[in-house]
Design an enzyme around this catalytic site. Sequence first.
Site, PDB file in Angstrom:
ATOM      1  N   PRO A 238       0.808  -1.216   0.104  1.00 23.32           N
ATOM      2  CG  PRO A 238      -0.587  -1.291   1.841  1.00 23.32           C
ATOM      3  CD  PRO A 238       0.669  -1.983   1.037  1.00 23.32           C
ATOM      4  CD  GLU A 239       3.872   3.169  -3.871  1.00 25.37           C
ATOM      5  OE1 GLU A 239       4.321   4.411  -3.717  1.00 25.37           O
ATOM      6  OE2 GLU A 239       4.426   2.426  -4.432  1.00 25.37           O
TER       7      GLU A 239
END
Length: 271
Positions: A2-3
Site C-alpha cells: 500500500p502506498e
Amino acid sequence: MPELPEVEVTRLSFADRIAGARIDKVRLGKPLRWPLGVLPEQLEGRTVRAVRRRGKYLLLDLDDGLLLLHLGMSGSVVFADDLPSPGAHDHFDLVTSRGALRLNDPRRFGAVVYASHENAAEAAKLLGNLGVEPLGEAFEEAAFHAQLRKRRAPVKQVLLAGDVVVGVGNIYASEALFLAGVRPTLSAARLSRPRARKLHAAIRDVLARAVQKGGSTLRDFSNANGESGYFQLEAMVYGRAGQPCRVCGSAIRTIRQGQRATFYCPTCQKS
Ligand SMILES: [Zn+2]
C-alpha cells in the site's frame, strides 16, 4: 505494498463513519511489527474523534491519546457493521458502537501503536522524520527545489527516502519522474529550477489522480472481505520493462536502485 493513495483511500473509506464512535472491545491476533503499547482493555470506553493521515500512517485520534495504524507490506483495513469471526491473518479488531474496524495483514509488517500524544516518544519515533505531505500546502515548489539542491543521491532515491516529501513510494516515484521527463539516476542536486517545478507538479498530479481513482472504487475497496482495493493508474513506465513507451515507442528499461526496481523511458527521460 500500500502506498500513500491507498492509505488515503482507506482513510476515506471509514473516517466519517467511525468519528464519534465509542470503543467497545479490542481484539489482538498474532504480534505485528510493533506492540500495541497499551493493554487492549485500557482502550475500551474511549471515543474515536477523527481519523487523519500522516505519510502512510493512519492516526485515529481518541478522546485520550491516539492510535497509529500502518498497513506494512500487505495490510488492508475493513470497517463494517458486523465482522465474521477473525481469520488467520486478522490481527487487530477495534469493535466500536458504530461498527468494527479490522486489520488483515498476512505478512505482519503492519502495526497498530498507541501513543498518549502525537509528540510522545512512541509516536515521534514513527512520525518524527517524515517530510512534508505531497498533497498538502506545505509541499511548495521553491522549498522542494532547495531541498533537492542539498542532495547528491539519485533523485529517485531522494524521493523514496521520505524526508524531503513523504509517501512517494516506488510506483509513484517512477511515474512522476516519467511525467517530468527526469532520468531516475540523475543526482537530485543537478535538477534545475524549471525541472524541479515539473517534478513537483508531476508528484502531485500522479498521487492526486490515484486517490481520485481509488475514491471512485471506494465501495469495492471497503468491501467485507477486504481483498480488493489495491488500484493502480494505468502505468506509463512502472512494471512495463521491454514494452513500448506510451509516448515515444522506445522500449521501457528497468534498473535496480537501492534494492528497488526502477522503470524509465530512455528517450523521454534523457537526463
Ligand atoms: Zn518515451
